[in-house]
Structures are given as C-alpha cells and as structure tokens.
Design a protein around this motif. Structure first.
Motif, PDB file in Angstrom:
ATOM      1  N   LYS A   1       0.836  -1.206   0.000  1.00 34.80           N
ATOM      2  CA  LYS A   1       0.000   0.000   0.000  1.00 34.80           C
ATOM      3  C   LYS A   1       0.868   1.253   0.000  1.00 34.80           C
ATOM      4  CE  LYS A   1      -4.562  -1.156   1.404  1.00 34.80           C
ATOM      5  NZ  LYS A   1      -4.781  -2.197   2.425  1.00 34.80           N
ATOM      6  N   ALA A   2       1.938   1.210   0.795  1.00 33.58           N
ATOM      7  CA  ALA A   2       2.844   2.368   0.855  1.00 33.58           C
ATOM      8  C   ALA A   2       3.499   2.581  -0.518  1.00 33.58           C
ATOM      9  CB  ALA A   2       3.896   2.159   1.940  1.00 33.58           C
ATOM     10  N   ILE A   3       3.806   1.486  -1.201  1.00 30.02           N
ATOM     11  CA  ILE A   3       4.423   1.611  -2.533  1.00 30.02           C
ATOM     12  C   ILE A   3       3.424   2.232  -3.517  1.00 30.02           C
ATOM     13  CG2 ILE A   3       5.414   0.300  -4.467  1.00 30.02           C
ATOM     14  CD1 ILE A   3       6.630  -1.587  -2.270  1.00 30.02           C
ATOM     15  N   ASP A   4       2.145   1.818  -3.418  1.00 34.07           N
ATOM     16  CA  ASP A   4       1.107   2.456  -4.250  1.00 34.07           C
ATOM     17  C   ASP A   4       1.030   3.952  -3.945  1.00 34.07           C
ATOM     18  OD1 ASP A   4       0.384   0.106  -5.430  1.00 34.07           O
ATOM     19  OD2 ASP A   4      -1.308  -0.298  -4.083  1.00 34.07           O
ATOM     20  N   THR A   5       1.118   4.287  -2.668  1.00 30.20           N
ATOM     21  CA  THR A   5       1.047   5.706  -2.267  1.00 30.20           C
ATOM     22  C   THR A   5       2.168   6.508  -2.928  1.00 30.20           C
ATOM     23  OG1 THR A   5       0.103   5.059  -0.156  1.00 30.20           O
ATOM     24  CG2 THR A   5       1.023   7.280  -0.265  1.00 30.20           C
ATOM     25  N   ILE A   6       3.356   5.916  -2.970  1.00 38.02           N
ATOM     26  CA  ILE A   6       4.484   6.626  -3.611  1.00 38.02           C
ATOM     27  C   ILE A   6       4.154   6.973  -5.064  1.00 38.02           C
ATOM     28  CG2 ILE A   6       6.803   6.278  -4.551  1.00 38.02           C
ATOM     29  CD1 ILE A   6       7.676   5.083  -2.011  1.00 38.02           C
ATOM     30  N   PHE A   7       3.679   5.978  -5.824  1.00 40.31           N
ATOM     31  CA  PHE A   7       3.354   6.237  -7.238  1.00 40.31           C
ATOM     32  C   PHE A   7       2.271   7.313  -7.339  1.00 40.31           C
ATOM     33  CE2 PHE A   7       5.566   2.236  -7.963  1.00 40.31           C
ATOM     34  CZ  PHE A   7       6.179   2.440  -9.185  1.00 40.31           C
ATOM     35  N   ALA A   8       1.282   7.235  -6.410  1.00 41.12           N
ATOM     36  CA  ALA A   8       0.170   8.185  -6.497  1.00 41.12           C
ATOM     37  C   ALA A   8       0.633   9.606  -6.168  1.00 41.12           C
ATOM     38  CB  ALA A   8      -0.948   7.751  -5.541  1.00 41.12           C
ATOM     39  N   ILE A   9       1.350   9.784  -5.060  1.00 39.81           N
ATOM     40  CA  ILE A   9       1.651  11.172  -4.667  1.00 39.81           C
ATOM     41  C   ILE A   9       2.720  11.808  -5.556  1.00 39.81           C
ATOM     42  CG2 ILE A   9       0.858  10.897  -2.261  1.00 39.81           C
ATOM     43  CD1 ILE A   9       3.722  10.820  -1.365  1.00 39.81           C
ATOM     44  N   LYS A  10       3.593  11.005  -6.111  1.00 38.81           N
ATOM     45  CA  LYS A  10       4.595  11.562  -7.040  1.00 38.81           C
ATOM     46  C   LYS A  10       3.995  11.797  -8.428  1.00 38.81           C
ATOM     47  CE  LYS A  10       8.856  10.146  -7.955  1.00 38.81           C
ATOM     48  NZ  LYS A  10       9.823  11.220  -7.892  1.00 38.81           N
ATOM     49  N   ARG A  11       2.822  11.203  -8.670  1.00 39.65           N
ATOM     50  CA  ARG A  11       2.204  11.144 -10.006  1.00 39.65           C
ATOM     51  C   ARG A  11       3.187  10.491 -10.976  1.00 39.65           C
ATOM     52  NH1 ARG A  11       0.850  17.273  -9.885  1.00 39.65           N
ATOM     53  NH2 ARG A  11      -0.074  17.341  -7.822  1.00 39.65           N
TER      54      ARG A  11
ATOM     55  N   MET B   1      13.016   3.757  -2.778  1.00 39.09           N
ATOM     56  CA  MET B   1      13.113   5.218  -2.633  1.00 39.09           C
ATOM     57  C   MET B   1      13.304   5.894  -3.974  1.00 39.09           C
ATOM     58  SD  MET B   1      15.369   6.634   0.483  1.00 39.09           S
ATOM     59  CE  MET B   1      16.358   5.356   1.193  1.00 39.09           C
ATOM     60  N   PRO B   2      12.235   6.364  -4.605  1.00 42.31           N
ATOM     61  CA  PRO B   2      12.443   7.273  -5.726  1.00 42.31           C
ATOM     62  C   PRO B   2      12.798   8.653  -5.170  1.00 42.31           C
ATOM     63  CG  PRO B   2      10.112   7.065  -5.293  1.00 42.31           C
ATOM     64  CD  PRO B   2      10.811   6.179  -4.297  1.00 42.31           C
ATOM     65  N   SER B   3      13.258   9.520  -6.034  1.00 45.06           N
ATOM     66  CA  SER B   3      13.566  10.875  -5.584  1.00 45.06           C
ATOM     67  C   SER B   3      12.278  11.549  -5.088  1.00 45.06           C
ATOM     68  CB  SER B   3      14.190  11.669  -6.731  1.00 45.06           C
ATOM     69  OG  SER B   3      13.388  11.557  -7.891  1.00 45.06           O
ATOM     70  N   ALA B   4      12.429  12.387  -4.049  1.00 43.53           N
ATOM     71  CA  ALA B   4      11.262  12.956  -3.359  1.00 43.53           C
ATOM     72  C   ALA B   4      10.799  14.258  -4.017  1.00 43.53           C
ATOM     73  CB  ALA B   4      11.594  13.183  -1.885  1.00 43.53           C
ATOM     74  N   ASN B   5      10.348  14.127  -5.270  1.00 40.59           N
ATOM     75  CA  ASN B   5       9.833  15.280  -6.019  1.00 40.59           C
ATOM     76  C   ASN B   5       8.624  14.820  -6.820  1.00 40.59           C
ATOM     77  OD1 ASN B   5      12.214  13.824  -7.469  1.00 40.59           O
ATOM     78  ND2 ASN B   5      10.930  14.633  -9.104  1.00 40.59           N
ATOM     79  N   LEU B   6       7.803  15.770  -7.236  1.00 39.68           N
ATOM     80  CA  LEU B   6       6.741  15.419  -8.174  1.00 39.68           C
ATOM     81  C   LEU B   6       7.404  15.006  -9.479  1.00 39.68           C
ATOM     82  CD1 LEU B   6       4.302  18.411  -7.520  1.00 39.68           C
ATOM     83  CD2 LEU B   6       3.982  16.026  -6.830  1.00 39.68           C
TER      84      LEU B   6
END
Ligand code: TXA
Ligand code: MG
Length: 308
Positions: free
Chosen positions: A36-46, A130-135
């Motif tokens: 779920k957390a991994i899904d959240t990453i894809f969603a919030i980074k778009r 950990m992808p980079s923490a940007n949109l």
C-alpha cells in the motif's frame, strides 16, 4: 513535519511513506514489503507505473537474496562505490521483488546509500524503495524545504540538511558482456576506468531507453531555459559562474565556479527550484564548461531541464 529516526522507522514499518535524506537527493521511502505504501508513492509523485523504483539496502550481501546471478565485476564495483551514489540494475529472482517495484521487468535496481541517516534507517527497517522525493518531472529535492514544496508542509521528513552530491546516483547495467551507464549521475563515467579497465558506454538517448525513467520529462522548472554555448551572448537573468562576468545580464545567479563541478552539482536543483520560487519565466544558462567528469551529468541535467 520533521521526524526523529525512531519515529521514521516506526512509520515505515507500519506501512507509511517518509522522506529520507541520502547523499544524492532526498528519497520518498516505503518498506519493500508494504504494497500500500508503494502504491502511495506512485500516487503522490504522479509517477507512471512503467517507471520502476530503486531498492535501497543496508549492505551488499542483502542483494544476494534477490539476485539470480551477479554479473562480472559486481563485487569489485560494490567494494569501491558502496556505500555511495551507484545503482546497479541486476537480473533477479522475480518472486522476490514485487512486480510494481520493477515495473514487470526481470531486473531490479539496487543501491547501498552512504548518508548516515539513510544507512541507520535501513539497518532498522530492512530494504526500502526510494524514488527521488519530487513530483514527477520536477527537479529532485536536495533540501527538506524542497520536499515540503512538492508534498506539503506536513509531509513526514527526516531532516538531514542539504544533500552533498546534489545529483542522483549513476545507474549501470551489465549488457552484452560490458557494464553500461543507463543514467548519468553523481559518479562520473571516467571513475569506472580503474575498476573495469574501460569507461562504460553511455546508453541513455537511443529512443528505447533501458532505464525507463529516461523517457520521461525531468528536472524541469517552469522557466524557459535558453542554453548558451561558448560565444553566445548571455543577457537578462543569467545562470552562470562566479569566475566569469556577464555584462549584458540584469541578474546573475551563480552555480559556483568553473573549477568545482562538485559544488555546481550540489546547488543545481536548488537553483532550478529557485527560478520557480521567484516566478522567473526565462533564464539564459552558461553552458561553456568542460564535457568531462561530473560536467557530463551537469550538462545532461540542464539539457533535460530545458527540454519542454
Ligand atoms: O540517487 C538516487 O538514485 C535517488 C536516491 C533517493 O537514492 N533515487 C532516484 O530514484 O533517483 P528515481 O526513482 O527518481 O530514479 C530511479 C531510476 C528511474 O529512472 C528508473 O527508471 C530506473 O531508476 N530504474 C529502476 N529500476 C530499474 C530497472 N530494473 N531497470 C532499469 N532502470 C531502472
Ligand atoms: Mg527521480
């Protein structure tokens, strides 16, 4: 919201996403076993689902449990560059890495970061993506304030100050009996020569990128960047160097001097973000610098940032 290491590790183990400093750029971390957390990453980074994530591990030997086979010179490269800003894409046992992390590829990307905060967290939580923490599409975050700008003031962050490298890790992949660079980064191509006996070929611009992230727009501020090669006149807002003068400029924003690419790398994304912060719509960039070492990555990032 700034977190202690304790708070961050608890959140990660409970399936939350936390921004974490690394020596390259800030990462948006989720535990590898928290879908779920991994899904959240894809969603919030778009982030497009076809763009896989890097798995960060506390030490090299953890990778053996994921891999099918470790390519030639893997251990030599790991010994020299890890912990540090190198990512290696490796063939894996696909049952060990969730599909969405690797975008359905038969490989996965691995890195052992050097930053003490990232390292300590990994010891406590185990592997983190950990992808980079940007949109997606924006310059990566090299300071906690950049993360807050993209994800809001209340976003959970472990504050590690500014990132020293300032550019993402160099990504390499073993293909046709040789290592190739599939994303330029904080390790310059020439640095591989003493270990491999050759400078890896750079395979990033051939339409069908091996590294999916290379196909997307990247590192771009809203401002239009006009890249000025040697001899071109720079005017208006100039992004340039402190050891040069720009008589036609109305304002000069300096990247550092032409003898220290490490400093230029460290400040580059901050300066691209500063343009947006100040509402600057156009800037002329002094591209008259060498094409060797870390400058290779700096040039490529500016070209991508300018590419609308
Ligand atoms: O320095 C860094 O590498 C930072 C810090 C946080 O560690 N992370 C980072 O992650 O830059 P990200 O997601 O922004 O970029 C990862 C790149 C993407 O371009 C992705 O396509 C590529 O790694 N990648 C991931 N897995 C891959 C794979 N199996 N094959 C090819 N490329 C892969
Ligand atoms: Mg990125």
């Amino acid at each position: 919201m700034r977190l202690s290491l304790n708070e961050a590790s608890k959140l990660l183990l409970n399936g939350h996403v936390v921004a974490v400093p690394t020596e390259t750029v800030y990462g948006l971390a989720a535990a590898l076993n928290q879908p779920k957390a991994i899904d959240t990453i894809f969603a919030i980074k778009r982030r497009p689902s076809g763009n896989p994530l890097i798995i960060h591990v506390p030490e090299t030997k953890v990778i053996e449990s994921f891999s099918r086979e470790l390519p030639d010179r893997f251990h030599d490269l790991a010994n020299v560059f890890w912990p540090g800003p190198l990512t290696m894409v490796l063939p894996i046992d696909t049952t060990k890495v969730p599909e969405k992390v690797r975008a359905n590829l038969p490989t996965a990307a691995f890195r052992v970061p050097r930053h003490p905060v990232a390292h300590e967290l990994l010891q406590r939580t185990g592997s983190l993506v950990m992808p980079s923490a940007n949109l997606s599409g924006k310059p990566s975050a090299t300071k906690p304030e950049h993360v807050e700008k993209d994800f809001g003031d209340h976003f959970p962050i472990v504050d590690g100050g500014g990132c020293k490298c300032g550019l993402e890790s160099t990504i390499i992949y073993f293909n046709n009996s040789q290592w190739q660079i599939i994303r330029l980064g904080a390790i310059a191509p020439e640095q591989f020569l003493p270990i491999l006996g050759y400078v890896p070929k750079i395979q990033i611009n051939n339409g069908k990128a091996i590294c999916p992230g290379q196909m997307y727009r990247h590192y771009a501020p809203n401002a239009y960047l006009r890249l000025c090669e040697k001899g071109e006149k720079l005017s208006e807002v100039v992004i340039g160097f402190s050891d040069r003068t720009y008589p036609k400029a109305t304002r000069v924003i300096t990247l550092g001097d032409t003898h220290n690419p490490e400093i230029v790398a460290e400040v580059l994304y901050s300066i691209l973000r500063q343009l947006d912060q100040e509402g600057i719509m156009e800037a002329h960039v002094d591209m008259d610098f060498p094409s060797t070492g870390l400058w290779t990555t700096i040039r490529e990032r500016l070209q991508k940032a300018a590419n609308k």
